[in-house]
Design an enzyme around this catalytic site. Sequence first.
Site, PDB file in Angstrom:
ATOM      1  N   ASP A 189       9.060  -0.209   6.768  1.00  0.00           N
ATOM      2  CA  ASP A 189       8.613  -1.419   6.189  1.00  0.00           C
ATOM      3  C   ASP A 189       9.764  -1.815   5.501  1.00  0.00           C
ATOM      4  O   ASP A 189      10.316  -0.984   4.336  1.00  0.00           O
ATOM      5  CB  ASP A 189       7.468  -1.191   5.321  1.00  0.00           C
ATOM      6  CG  ASP A 189       6.481  -2.116   5.117  1.00  0.00           C
ATOM      7  OD1 ASP A 189       6.815  -3.425   5.395  1.00  0.00           O
ATOM      8  OD2 ASP A 189       5.533  -1.924   4.758  1.00  0.00           O
ATOM      9  N   ARG A 237       2.533   2.149  -4.192  1.00  0.00           N
ATOM     10  CA  ARG A 237       2.257   1.560  -5.165  1.00  0.00           C
ATOM     11  C   ARG A 237       2.102   2.311  -6.678  1.00  0.00           C
ATOM     12  O   ARG A 237       1.261   1.974  -7.421  1.00  0.00           O
ATOM     13  CB  ARG A 237       0.827   0.503  -4.969  1.00  0.00           C
ATOM     14  CG  ARG A 237       1.109  -0.304  -3.820  1.00  0.00           C
ATOM     15  CD  ARG A 237       0.118  -1.600  -3.962  1.00  0.00           C
ATOM     16  NE  ARG A 237       0.407  -2.369  -2.621  1.00  0.00           N
ATOM     17  CZ  ARG A 237      -0.082  -2.305  -1.535  1.00  0.00           C
ATOM     18  NH1 ARG A 237      -1.371  -1.421  -1.419  1.00  0.00           N
ATOM     19  NH2 ARG A 237      -0.035  -2.865  -0.389  1.00  0.00           N
ATOM     20  N   ASP A 253       8.088   4.861   1.939  1.00  0.00           N
ATOM     21  CA  ASP A 253       9.054   3.866   1.390  1.00  0.00           C
ATOM     22  C   ASP A 253       9.997   4.576   0.401  1.00  0.00           C
ATOM     23  O   ASP A 253       9.734   5.647  -0.133  1.00  0.00           O
ATOM     24  CB  ASP A 253       8.302   2.666   0.712  1.00  0.00           C
ATOM     25  CG  ASP A 253       7.443   2.039   1.845  1.00  0.00           C
ATOM     26  OD1 ASP A 253       7.948   2.060   3.120  1.00  0.00           O
ATOM     27  OD2 ASP A 253       6.264   1.695   1.674  1.00  0.00           O
ATOM     28  N   LYS A 308       7.538  -5.234   8.547  1.00  0.00           N
ATOM     29  CA  LYS A 308       7.629  -3.907   9.356  1.00  0.00           C
ATOM     30  C   LYS A 308       8.632  -4.173  10.552  1.00  0.00           C
ATOM     31  O   LYS A 308       8.270  -5.176  11.279  1.00  0.00           O
ATOM     32  CB  LYS A 308       6.147  -3.696   9.906  1.00  0.00           C
ATOM     33  CG  LYS A 308       5.284  -3.139   8.659  1.00  0.00           C
ATOM     34  CD  LYS A 308       3.880  -3.031   9.096  1.00  0.00           C
ATOM     35  CE  LYS A 308       2.900  -2.897   8.128  1.00  0.00           C
ATOM     36  NZ  LYS A 308       2.615  -4.117   7.463  1.00  0.00           N
ATOM     37  N   CYS A 319       2.576   7.633  -2.707  1.00  0.00           N
ATOM     38  CA  CYS A 319       2.195   6.026  -2.787  1.00  0.00           C
ATOM     39  C   CYS A 319       3.354   5.113  -2.891  1.00  0.00           C
ATOM     40  O   CYS A 319       4.070   5.345  -3.860  1.00  0.00           O
ATOM     41  CB  CYS A 319       1.047   6.202  -3.775  1.00  0.00           C
ATOM     42  SG  CYS A 319       0.356   4.414  -3.982  1.00  0.00           S
ATOM     43  N   CYS A 374      -7.865   4.662  -7.400  1.00  0.00           N
ATOM     44  CA  CYS A 374      -8.045   5.488  -6.097  1.00  0.00           C
ATOM     45  C   CYS A 374      -8.794   6.551  -6.520  1.00  0.00           C
ATOM     46  O   CYS A 374      -8.639   6.976  -7.561  1.00  0.00           O
ATOM     47  CB  CYS A 374      -6.626   5.594  -5.557  1.00  0.00           C
ATOM     48  SG  CYS A 374      -5.595   4.222  -4.927  1.00  0.00           S
ATOM     49  N   ARG A 410      -1.537 -13.712   7.651  1.00  0.00           N
ATOM     50  CA  ARG A 410      -2.269 -12.609   6.982  1.00  0.00           C
ATOM     51  C   ARG A 410      -2.063 -12.586   5.573  1.00  0.00           C
ATOM     52  O   ARG A 410      -1.086 -13.143   5.292  1.00  0.00           O
ATOM     53  CB  ARG A 410      -1.383 -11.316   7.343  1.00  0.00           C
ATOM     54  CG  ARG A 410      -2.073 -10.746   8.799  1.00  0.00           C
ATOM     55  CD  ARG A 410      -1.038  -9.910   9.517  1.00  0.00           C
ATOM     56  NE  ARG A 410      -0.051 -10.757  10.244  1.00  0.00           N
ATOM     57  CZ  ARG A 410       1.178 -10.317  10.721  1.00  0.00           C
ATOM     58  NH1 ARG A 410       1.477  -9.309  10.808  1.00  0.00           N
ATOM     59  NH2 ARG A 410       1.947 -11.343  11.172  1.00  0.00           N
ATOM     60  N   CYS A 469      -2.085   9.841  -4.367  1.00  0.00           N
ATOM     61  CA  CYS A 469      -1.455  10.393  -3.433  1.00  0.00           C
ATOM     62  C   CYS A 469       0.085  10.386  -3.952  1.00  0.00           C
ATOM     63  O   CYS A 469       0.590   9.383  -4.397  1.00  0.00           O
ATOM     64  CB  CYS A 469      -1.381   9.649  -2.147  1.00  0.00           C
ATOM     65  SG  CYS A 469      -3.045   9.088  -1.711  1.00  0.00           S
ATOM     66  N   ARG A 524       2.707 -12.555   2.768  1.00  0.00           N
ATOM     67  CA  ARG A 524       4.296 -12.624   3.382  1.00  0.00           C
ATOM     68  C   ARG A 524       4.059 -12.958   4.695  1.00  0.00           C
ATOM     69  O   ARG A 524       5.284 -13.659   5.077  1.00  0.00           O
ATOM     70  CB  ARG A 524       4.498 -11.082   3.357  1.00  0.00           C
ATOM     71  CG  ARG A 524       5.599 -10.549   4.049  1.00  0.00           C
ATOM     72  CD  ARG A 524       6.136  -9.218   3.788  1.00  0.00           C
ATOM     73  NE  ARG A 524       6.150  -8.821   2.376  1.00  0.00           N
ATOM     74  CZ  ARG A 524       6.008  -7.696   1.764  1.00  0.00           C
ATOM     75  NH1 ARG A 524       5.609  -6.653   2.602  1.00  0.00           N
ATOM     76  NH2 ARG A 524       6.294  -7.451   0.467  1.00  0.00           N
ATOM     77  N   TYR A 525       3.167 -12.627   5.378  1.00  0.00           N
ATOM     78  CA  TYR A 525       3.517 -13.393   6.950  1.00  0.00           C
ATOM     79  C   TYR A 525       2.195 -14.318   6.781  1.00  0.00           C
ATOM     80  O   TYR A 525       1.525 -14.545   6.377  1.00  0.00           O
ATOM     81  CB  TYR A 525       2.857 -12.113   7.913  1.00  0.00           C
ATOM     82  CG  TYR A 525       3.425 -10.837   7.816  1.00  0.00           C
ATOM     83  CD1 TYR A 525       4.543 -10.703   8.588  1.00  0.00           C
ATOM     84  CD2 TYR A 525       2.963  -9.909   7.131  1.00  0.00           C
ATOM     85  CE1 TYR A 525       5.314  -9.384   8.696  1.00  0.00           C
ATOM     86  CE2 TYR A 525       3.459  -8.599   7.124  1.00  0.00           C
ATOM     87  CZ  TYR A 525       4.539  -8.449   7.730  1.00  0.00           C
ATOM     88  OH  TYR A 525       5.393  -7.149   7.803  1.00  0.00           O
TER      89      TYR A 525
HETATM   90  S1  SF4 Z   1      -1.753   5.846  -0.985  1.00  0.00           S
HETATM   91 FE1  SF4 Z   1      -1.917   4.990  -3.056  1.00  0.00          FE
HETATM   92  S2  SF4 Z   1      -3.131   3.246  -2.726  1.00  0.00           S
HETATM   93 FE2  SF4 Z   1      -3.331   4.589  -0.873  1.00  0.00          FE
HETATM   94  S3  SF4 Z   1      -4.928   5.999  -1.652  1.00  0.00           S
HETATM   95 FE3  SF4 Z   1      -3.178   7.008  -2.262  1.00  0.00          FE
HETATM   96  S4  SF4 Z   1      -2.882   6.342  -4.204  1.00  0.00           S
HETATM   97 FE4  SF4 Z   1      -4.321   4.934  -3.612  1.00  0.00          FE
END
Ligand code: SF4
Length: 437
Positions: free
Chosen positions: A368, A172, A331, A375, A170, A163, A154, A167, A150-151
């Site tokens: 973001d 993603r 997000d 960002k 998350c 993972c 980077r 979470c 994207r940048y």
């Molecule tokens: S935020 Fe998403 S990518 Fe990061 S550790 Fe938690 S589940 Fe995994």
Amino acid sequence: MHDSEQLSLDSFSNSDSEEDPPGKRSFSDDLEEEPPSKIATTRYRFFGDIPDSLWNDWKWQFRNRITRIEQLAQFVPLSTKEQAQLKLVAMRYPLAVTPHYLSLINPDDPDDPIRKQAIPSSLEMTMGSMGVEDPLGEKEDTMVPGLVHRYPDRILLVLTDICAVLCRHCTRKREWRNGGWVRSGAEIETMLDYISQHKAVRDVIISGGDPLTLSNCHLQAVISRIREIKHVEIIRIGTRFPVVLPQRIDDELCSMLAKYGPIWLNTHFNHVREITPEAAAACNRLLRSGVPVNNQSVLLRGINDTVEAQTKLCHGLLKIKVRPYYLFQCDEVQGTEHLRTPVETGIRIIEGMRGHTSGLAIPTFVIDLPQGGGKVPIQPNYVLTHTEGELVLRNYEERVFHYRNPRTVARPEPAEVLCPAGSGTSSLPQEAAAGLS
Ligand code: SF4
């Protein structure tokens, strides 16, 4: 790289493990929101018969993740109706939590800040029509599979979607349905070729899914190859392991990382109660291996959305020598709306911290932007008026100050100074003439 170097997913299958966590134990003590040494955990109530040798073995922790709602109900009170609801949620957004992270939850508190990050909520479905799957537009910036550019300077590498803890907030979350993949050797070669061909890239970020789910051997194979690319100056690793499975940050991993510096590690503490002695020791091992640790937290409703919660978190981080780097606005991800706060909440938090604690303790609050906009820092406005000659500013105590705005003026001509006898005159910069150089 050969496929044999990839993480064997089978070796981490968890639900069928022979070492399933023991059943429910009683919990009576309240958990305190205090720094590491004072935090009580439910480890000895839930996992009292697990010896330290297993508890501190990250592979045991990973194998024994809680991934089924029936398992979860052994630790956290859930009615039959709640179990049925959460099973539906988990079909779309799966559950995974390590024994270590589970042990930080007060099971008797439905509003526990760790619980809200790790345990599914029916709101993920009932508010599920809000938001989008890929709010940051990463698909558009994906140049080869697993590589987001994207940048200009980077590159982000996503080596796996696995993972340790899933979470609930998350970004993603869309990847969770894909069932656990690791980039193949051929895909990694393609990524490395892309980086080699783009000479402007000076910073390569390896992020999540969590790259520390890969074996040290696998990680070393990738990191060592990136390090061979001359124009790559730094490597960054994005991982939540110091928080959710700190046992992973062992001497073997740290000595491998130390060979390929400069490597920076960005982690993701969201609440002071996550700063356990194990987490502090993990960060210390990284720091002693020459790996600086920064924290990127996410602003989450009912978890860390007050000045007090953020101040405690950031003070706790500084005590373990981790720099509070970013505070992200959550997000706009499908299935996370119940955890999102208005942007004004973040601005008020930063305003409530500025001046009341050291600048080092204050993260940059950022949004973001959607569609790959990148960002953008969002700050309270301290400028009341701004003219060519003056700014009127308020400070953290709401006192008003006038600040003269220096104007750009033409540099004065160099002063003519007298040189030693007989050598004529010479022009020197004013500072030298004044004996200041
Ligand atoms: S935020 Fe998403 S990518 Fe990061 S550790 Fe938690 S589940 Fe995994």
